[in-house]
Scaffold this motif. Structure first.
Motif, mmCIF file in Angstrom:
data_model
loop_
_atom_site.group_PDB
_atom_site.id
_atom_site.type_symbol
_atom_site.label_atom_id
_atom_site.label_comp_id
_atom_site.label_asym_id
_atom_site.label_seq_id
_atom_site.Cartn_x
_atom_site.Cartn_y
_atom_site.Cartn_z
ATOM 1 N N GLY A 160 0.843 -1.185 -0.049
ATOM 2 C CA GLY A 160 -0.017 0.292 0.150
ATOM 3 C C GLY A 160 0.547 1.314 0.052
ATOM 4 N N THR A 161 2.255 1.147 -0.056
ATOM 5 C CA THR A 161 3.069 2.569 -0.140
ATOM 6 C C THR A 161 3.354 3.091 -1.428
ATOM 7 O OG1 THR A 161 5.292 1.229 -0.532
ATOM 8 C CG2 THR A 161 4.140 1.338 2.050
ATOM 9 N N LYS A 162 2.862 2.372 -2.498
ATOM 10 C CA LYS A 162 2.794 2.870 -3.745
ATOM 11 C C LYS A 162 1.414 2.660 -4.642
ATOM 12 C CE LYS A 162 7.689 1.508 -3.989
ATOM 13 N NZ LYS A 162 8.375 2.723 -3.486
ATOM 14 N N LYS A 163 1.274 3.529 -5.624
ATOM 15 C CA LYS A 163 0.143 3.284 -6.307
ATOM 16 C C LYS A 163 0.412 3.407 -8.004
ATOM 17 C CE LYS A 163 -3.171 5.990 -4.483
ATOM 18 N NZ LYS A 163 -3.956 4.839 -4.304
ATOM 19 N N ALA A 164 -0.332 2.865 -8.673
ATOM 20 C CA ALA A 164 -0.580 2.632 -10.034
ATOM 21 C C ALA A 164 -1.558 3.867 -10.606
ATOM 22 C CB ALA A 164 -0.955 1.206 -10.431
ATOM 23 N N TYR A 165 -0.879 4.321 -11.408
ATOM 24 C CA TYR A 165 -1.632 5.521 -12.103
ATOM 25 C C TYR A 165 -1.711 5.367 -13.509
ATOM 26 C CZ TYR A 165 -1.176 8.404 -7.995
ATOM 27 O OH TYR A 165 -1.021 8.722 -6.824
ATOM 28 N N PHE A 166 -3.189 5.508 -14.204
ATOM 29 C CA PHE A 166 -3.159 5.224 -15.403
ATOM 30 C C PHE A 166 -3.527 6.633 -16.253
ATOM 31 C CE2 PHE A 166 -3.634 1.484 -12.956
ATOM 32 C CZ PHE A 166 -3.134 0.550 -13.570
ATOM 33 N N LEU A 167 -3.679 6.472 -17.783
ATOM 34 C CA LEU A 167 -4.159 7.698 -18.539
ATOM 35 C C LEU A 167 -5.313 7.316 -19.495
ATOM 36 C CD1 LEU A 167 -0.720 7.650 -18.327
ATOM 37 C CD2 LEU A 167 -1.263 10.027 -19.142
ATOM 38 N N ARG A 168 -5.918 8.165 -19.617
ATOM 39 C CA ARG A 168 -7.179 7.987 -20.682
ATOM 40 C C ARG A 168 -6.414 7.806 -22.106
ATOM 41 N NH1 ARG A 168 -11.136 7.454 -16.789
ATOM 42 N NH2 ARG A 168 -11.419 9.341 -15.537
ATOM 43 N N HIS A 169 -5.569 8.408 -22.325
ATOM 44 C CA HIS A 169 -4.677 8.305 -23.855
ATOM 45 C C HIS A 169 -3.516 7.472 -23.608
ATOM 46 C CE1 HIS A 169 -7.764 11.777 -24.229
ATOM 47 N NE2 HIS A 169 -7.664 11.284 -25.600
ATOM 48 N N GLU A 170 -3.874 6.394 -23.034
ATOM 49 C CA GLU A 170 -2.606 5.331 -22.537
ATOM 50 C C GLU A 170 -1.703 5.093 -23.741
ATOM 51 O OE1 GLU A 170 -5.689 1.991 -22.502
ATOM 52 O OE2 GLU A 170 -5.182 2.718 -20.745
ATOM 53 N N GLY A 171 -2.322 4.906 -24.728
ATOM 54 C CA GLY A 171 -1.581 4.495 -26.087
ATOM 55 C C GLY A 171 -0.976 5.506 -26.897
ATOM 56 N N TYR A 172 -0.957 6.665 -26.563
ATOM 57 C CA TYR A 172 -0.660 7.924 -27.438
ATOM 58 C C TYR A 172 0.415 8.810 -26.875
ATOM 59 C CZ TYR A 172 -4.644 6.365 -30.160
ATOM 60 O OH TYR A 172 -5.591 5.506 -30.924
ATOM 61 N N LEU A 173 1.128 8.105 -25.913
ATOM 62 C CA LEU A 173 2.107 9.046 -25.521
ATOM 63 C C LEU A 173 3.143 9.242 -26.489
ATOM 64 C CD1 LEU A 173 0.770 8.002 -22.803
ATOM 65 C CD2 LEU A 173 2.903 7.958 -21.581
ATOM 66 N N GLY A 174 3.599 8.387 -26.948
ATOM 67 C CA GLY A 174 4.640 8.522 -28.093
ATOM 68 C C GLY A 174 4.264 9.692 -29.341
ATOM 69 N N SER A 175 2.914 9.484 -29.889
ATOM 70 C CA SER A 175 2.498 9.924 -30.896
ATOM 71 C C SER A 175 2.439 11.598 -30.508
ATOM 72 C CB SER A 175 1.279 9.586 -31.665
ATOM 73 O OG SER A 175 0.229 9.267 -30.719
ATOM 74 N N MET A 176 1.781 11.826 -29.232
ATOM 75 C CA MET A 176 1.422 13.113 -28.565
ATOM 76 C C MET A 176 2.799 13.848 -28.597
ATOM 77 S SD MET A 176 -1.190 15.098 -27.686
ATOM 78 C CE MET A 176 -0.213 16.357 -28.555
ATOM 79 N N GLY A 177 3.826 13.155 -27.970
ATOM 80 C CA GLY A 177 5.033 13.585 -27.742
ATOM 81 C C GLY A 177 5.792 13.975 -28.932
ATOM 82 N N ALA A 178 5.521 13.023 -29.969
ATOM 83 C CA ALA A 178 6.146 13.597 -31.345
ATOM 84 C C ALA A 178 5.561 14.952 -31.852
ATOM 85 C CB ALA A 178 5.981 12.330 -32.319
ATOM 86 N N PHE A 179 4.219 14.878 -31.760
ATOM 87 C CA PHE A 179 3.628 16.082 -32.211
ATOM 88 C C PHE A 179 4.182 17.339 -31.499
ATOM 89 C CE2 PHE A 179 0.460 19.447 -32.389
ATOM 90 C CZ PHE A 179 -0.106 19.316 -33.679
ATOM 91 N N LEU A 180 4.282 17.232 -30.292
ATOM 92 C CA LEU A 180 4.766 18.253 -29.738
ATOM 93 C C LEU A 180 6.733 18.589 -29.936
ATOM 94 C CD1 LEU A 180 3.447 17.563 -25.940
ATOM 95 C CD2 LEU A 180 2.688 19.442 -27.659
ATOM 96 N N MET A 181 7.097 17.687 -30.599
ATOM 97 C CA MET A 181 8.441 18.235 -31.185
ATOM 98 C C MET A 181 8.325 18.991 -32.322
ATOM 99 S SD MET A 181 10.826 16.715 -29.094
ATOM 100 C CE MET A 181 12.243 16.214 -29.893
ATOM 101 N N ARG A 182 7.131 19.799 -32.667
ATOM 102 C CA ARG A 182 7.427 20.476 -33.918
ATOM 103 C C ARG A 182 8.031 21.659 -33.621
ATOM 104 N NH1 ARG A 182 2.239 23.601 -34.314
ATOM 105 N NH2 ARG A 182 1.758 23.955 -32.051
ATOM 106 N N ARG A 183 8.745 22.177 -34.698
ATOM 107 C CA ARG A 183 9.721 23.278 -34.599
ATOM 108 C C ARG A 183 9.044 24.557 -35.182
ATOM 109 N NH1 ARG A 183 12.195 18.326 -33.165
ATOM 110 N NH2 ARG A 183 14.459 18.325 -32.879
ATOM 111 N N ALA A 184 9.506 25.735 -34.772
ATOM 112 C CA ALA A 184 9.231 27.123 -35.310
ATOM 113 C C ALA A 184 10.190 27.329 -36.193
ATOM 114 C CB ALA A 184 8.921 28.024 -34.001
ATOM 115 N N GLU A 185 9.979 28.218 -37.140
ATOM 116 C CA GLU A 185 11.005 28.546 -38.300
ATOM 117 C C GLU A 185 12.103 29.467 -37.592
ATOM 118 O OE1 GLU A 185 11.303 27.204 -41.074
ATOM 119 O OE2 GLU A 185 9.425 26.124 -41.020
#
Length: 416
Positions: free
Chosen positions: A391-416
């Motif tokens: 009981g000293t640690k807790k497991a957390y989950f996300l609604r968009h659990e399968g899209y961390l990589g694709s969301m993170g990739a989108f945020l890697m867009r660069r300004a000119e």
């Protein structure tokens, strides 16, 4: 409530008003620090759109983001290919992030979906043969390298490859710190999911939603295999892969492809939901006739996954001489599916606990397309962390659990 130093250093924030309340509804600019000159994103009032769509593919609305978006992102793994793209909101305000996934071995169908998205929302028709120099496909995962030429040729746009682990961390940090009702945990006593409330900070200097004490944490990303990443802060050098397992979603999918008639991973999860693992698993109660209270094991605790199978097979004296089909006929496919789901999930949960214990990490995030917002999977991973940590640690989950990589990739867009 003020932001912790580690969280505030993760964000660059600007506001169009000196009023804290108006800044919350006008401008809260999110910029990560994992690449040079990243494009800003207005995350004011960012939220999940609940319109009856599949749990892990719900749109995310950014009502006040009015910047031009010329990027689309993909995360192509060993089992699944995931897509993240932005469209103008039907209300005329801001944009929505949309999500889609499909099996990687159907890559041609995946590319066809991307073509449709580009034609409908980005004004680009790859079939014309003209290369769109302003459009960028940001790709991560193993498929970013394996299918690089195919993506470039088929989509007629620039393909920008990004590191998989880095994208996972960026995506997780974004979901956790910016999106309301994204994070939840499983309450065993109430048998329900509990949302983790994002702590709102109305100070204009730190106006995005903030999860206090975000770092350090362990990310357990479950795809075909399992990667476990220790994250100590928001920067590009603040994470390291500390372990993993080859027993992941690909293991479950592979075994159940042989042992059941299911044709998709979702069918396997649905089958597992209706199974009774006690018909094939050897339980503590089967050995002791009751719970083993001296060491904290309930009668329902699994002593040996699939441990009853060999006895049932060879009770028939001719069993050892029968073919595989005859042996399988002795068992319900639903029971096998549930047993193997528990076996793989319990193994991941225990290894995750050991890694968290090793580095003194109390917060453990489980993500990846293996989970699929599946009740038994979430409950099993939660139980494993709670049981082993007492009981000293807790497991957390996300609604968009399968899209961390694709969301993170989108945020890697660069300004000119």
């Amino acid at each position: 409530m003020s932001a912790s130093p580690s969280v505030s250093s993760a964000l660059t924030v600007s506001t169009s008003s000196s009023s804290a309340s108006s800044s919350r509804t006008n401008s809260c600019i999110y910029i990560h620090h994992h690449c040079k000159n990243p494009k800003p994103l207005n995350v004011a009032d960012a939220h999940i759109v609940y319109e009856g769509n599949v749990a892990d593919t719900k749109d995310i609305a950014l009502p006040f983001n009015d910047g031009d978006i010329n990027e689309i992102s993909v995360d192509i793994g060993g089992s699944l290919a995931k897509l993240c793209y932005a469209i103008r909101d039907e209300s005329g305000q801001g944009v929505r992030f949309c999500f889609f996934s499909i099996e990687t071995d159907r890559i041609d169908q995946f590319i066809a979906v991307i073509k449709d998205v580009l034609a409908k929302y980005y004004g680009h028709n790859p079939a014309s043969g003209a290369v769109n120099e302003n459009l960028v496909l940001i790709a991560t995962g193993g498929g970013a390298y394996k299918f690089y030429d195919k993506l470039s040729t088929s989509l007629q746009c620039k393909v920008q490859k990004e590191d998989e682990m880095q994208c996972l961390i960026i995506g997780l940090d974004f979901f956790v710190t910016e999106i309301r009702r994204e994070v939840f945990y499983f309450d065993e006593s109430a048998h329900r999911y509990i949302d983790v409330q994002v702590a709102m900070n109305e100070d204009p200097v730190t106006c995005p939603p903030i999860v206090q004490d975000q770092y350090p944490y362990l990310l357990v990303n479950i795809g075909s295999g399992v990667s476990m990443v220790k994250v100590t802060g928001p920067g590009p050098d603040s994470f390291v892969r500390v372990g993993g397992s080859s027993l992941g979603g690909g293991t479950l999918w592979g075994l159940l492809s042989i042992l059941t008639d299911c044709k998709t991973f979702d069918e396997m999860l649905e089958m597992a939901a209706h199974g009774k693992n006690e018909n094939v698993d050897l339980l503590v109660g089967d050995i002791y006739g009751r719970s083993y209270n001296n060491i904290g094991l309930k009668a329902s605790h699994i002593a040996s996954s699939m441990g009853k199978v060999y006895k049932q097979v060879f009770e028939d004296k001719e069993g050892c001489n029968q073919d595989r089909a005859h042996r399988l006929s002795k068992f319900h496919q639903e029971d096998i599916a549930r047993s193997l789901l528990y076996a793989v999930s319990n193994n991941i949960g225990q290894i995750a606990y050991l890694q968290a214990q090793r580095y003194n990490l109390k917060k453990i995030y489980f993500a990846g397309s293996y989970i699929r917002n599946h009740y038994q999977t979430i409950r099993t991973l939660s139980y494993a962390i709670d049981f082993w940590s007492q009981g000293t640690k807790k497991a957390y989950f996300l609604r968009h659990e399968g899209y961390l990589g694709s969301m993170g990739a989108f945020l890697m867009r660069r300004a000119e």
